[in-house]
Design a protein around this motif. Structure first.
Motif, short mmCIF file in Angstrom:
data_model
loop_
_atom_site.label_atom_id
_atom_site.label_comp_id
_atom_site.label_asym_id
_atom_site.label_seq_id
_atom_site.Cartn_x
_atom_site.Cartn_y
_atom_site.Cartn_z
N LEU B 54 0.84 -1.19 0.00
CA LEU B 54 0.00 0.00 0.00
C LEU B 54 0.88 1.25 0.00
O LEU B 54 1.71 1.42 0.89
N LEU B 108 7.61 -2.17 9.75
CA LEU B 108 6.20 -1.86 9.97
C LEU B 108 5.96 -0.35 10.11
O LEU B 108 4.94 0.17 9.67
N GLN B 111 5.61 0.96 6.71
CA GLN B 111 4.34 0.51 6.12
C GLN B 111 3.19 1.37 6.65
O GLN B 111 2.26 1.69 5.93
N SER B 112 3.28 1.72 7.93
CA SER B 112 2.19 2.45 8.59
C SER B 112 1.94 3.82 7.98
O SER B 112 0.83 4.35 8.05
N ALA B 114 1.49 4.73 5.07
CA ALA B 114 0.49 4.74 3.99
C ALA B 114 -0.93 4.94 4.53
O ALA B 114 -1.83 5.26 3.79
N TYR B 115 -1.09 4.74 5.82
CA TYR B 115 -2.44 4.81 6.39
C TYR B 115 -2.75 6.17 7.01
O TYR B 115 -3.77 6.35 7.62
N THR B 118 -1.96 11.32 3.97
CA THR B 118 -2.67 12.47 3.43
C THR B 118 -3.68 13.08 4.39
O THR B 118 -4.30 14.08 4.11
N SER B 119 -3.86 12.42 5.54
CA SER B 119 -4.84 12.96 6.47
C SER B 119 -4.43 12.69 7.91
O SER B 119 -5.11 11.99 8.63
N LYS B 122 -7.02 13.54 10.59
CA LYS B 122 -8.14 12.60 10.63
C LYS B 122 -7.72 11.31 11.32
O LYS B 122 -8.42 10.79 12.16
N ALA B 123 -6.53 10.83 10.94
CA ALA B 123 -6.04 9.58 11.50
C ALA B 123 -5.86 9.73 13.01
O ALA B 123 -6.13 8.81 13.77
N ALA B 126 -9.16 9.48 14.67
CA ALA B 126 -9.70 8.14 14.57
C ALA B 126 -8.98 7.16 15.49
O ALA B 126 -9.57 6.37 16.18
N VAL B 127 -7.66 7.25 15.48
CA VAL B 127 -6.87 6.32 16.27
C VAL B 127 -5.82 7.10 17.07
O VAL B 127 -4.87 7.61 16.50
N GLN B 129 -3.32 6.38 19.03
CA GLN B 129 -1.91 6.02 19.10
C GLN B 129 -1.13 6.25 17.81
O GLN B 129 0.08 6.16 17.78
N THR B 133 3.22 6.93 16.13
CA THR B 133 3.81 6.23 15.00
C THR B 133 4.25 7.20 13.91
O THR B 133 5.29 7.01 13.30
#
Lengths: 94, 188
Positions: B54, B108, B111-112, B114-115, B118-119, B122-123, B126-127, B129, B133
């Motif tokens: 991703l 990891l 990899q993180s 990518a989630y 761009t936001s 927002k992230a 939502a989460v 923790q 990261t």
């Protein structure tokens, strides 16, 4: 983007596939399940909204311990990372 | 912008394989699928990021997974293929060795990215923790440690984390590379 559902006669297990629309191994996994008539749900994470990606990441990481694609989860407990025909067959009894 | 075709993606991969001593995956259907994924990513992001990972869509976060990715050399050396299995070793190409399954080597933390790229805000809501990261990921970008390597056969010098799979100039094996340990003395 919600999970897409593929119907099949082989519906004894709950099968969820975390996939990428660009990934050939994910496509093979989906195709193998279809060819085996297995009912399953899948989500193409690269096509999801940004806000959803964060949620999916939590979910996938909690369930599988990683973020690799495809990850197939059978009955919320068997985790299969990658397109592993042998492991899919074993987990689904096909 | 010029249209990206499968042929272009294939030509680039072939040229790269030849220069760096790799082979393209021998299964034509698999190869086609991989090239299509690369094409979609190049159209989507402007660079051919790995079709099996991703991407964030942010160049600085995806740099290490732009094909050929940073993990190709160690993966082909250890397993005989890269993560998506586009590039394989000679033995795998010739069928002497089976196409392996290759575990994800990319950390990891990377990899993180990518989630949340761009936001971030927002992230964060939502989460909770993820904030930690993001900072860890940003810190890590600055902490890659490339070294200077030279080919003992032809003298080619390269600055990267690990020696190349083969020497792109004289095709010497990876074992022919040695690290250059620089020492600067200041004499008054």
């Amino acid at each position: 983007m919600p999970f897409s559902k593929v119907s099949g006669t082989n519906n004894a297990h709950k099968v969820v596939v975390y996939a990428l629309s660009t990934c050939v191994w994910c496509k093979m996994t989906k195709q193998f399940l279809k060819d085996s008539n297995v009912e399953f749900e899948y989500i193409d994470v690269d096509l999801c909204e940004e806000s959803e990606k964060a949620r999916i990441r939590e979910e996938l990481q909690n369930k599988s311990g990683g973020l690799s694609y495809p990850t197939t989860i059978v009955d919320d407990k068997i985790v299969i990372v990658g397109f592993r025909k042998d492991k899919l067959k074993e987990a689904l009894g096909i | 912008m010029t249209e990206i075709t499968i042929e272009m993606v294939l030509k680039r991969a072939e040229a790269d394989a030849q220069t760096y001593g790799y082979y393209l995956t021998p299964d034509p259907n698999l190869l086609q699928g991989l090239l299509e994924g690369l094409k979609v990513n190049e159209e989507r992001y402007g660079y051919p990021s790995c079709p099996c990972r991703l991407a964030s869509g942010k160049f600085e976060y995806d740099r290490d997974i732009i094909c050929p990715c940073d993990y190709r050399d160690p993966d082909v050396a250890e397993f005989g293929a890269c993560y998506c299995r586009l590039y394989v070793s000679k033995d795998v190409f010739e069928g002497k060795k089976e196409l392996p399954t290759v575990p994800e080597r990319r950390p990891l933390e990377k990899q993180s990215r990518a989630y949340m790229a761009t936001s971030t805000s927002k992230a964060e809501t939502a989460v909770g923790q993820t904030t930690v990261t993001v900072k860890a990921a940003e810190k890590e970008i600055a902490e890659t440690k490339p070294k200077l390597w030279y080919c003992k056969q032809c003298g080619y010098v390269v600055f990267r984390d690990e020696p190349p799979y083969i020497c792109p100039i004289c095709k010497a094996k990876r074992e022919m590379f040695a690290e250059i340990k620089t020492r600067i003395d200041f004499v008054g």
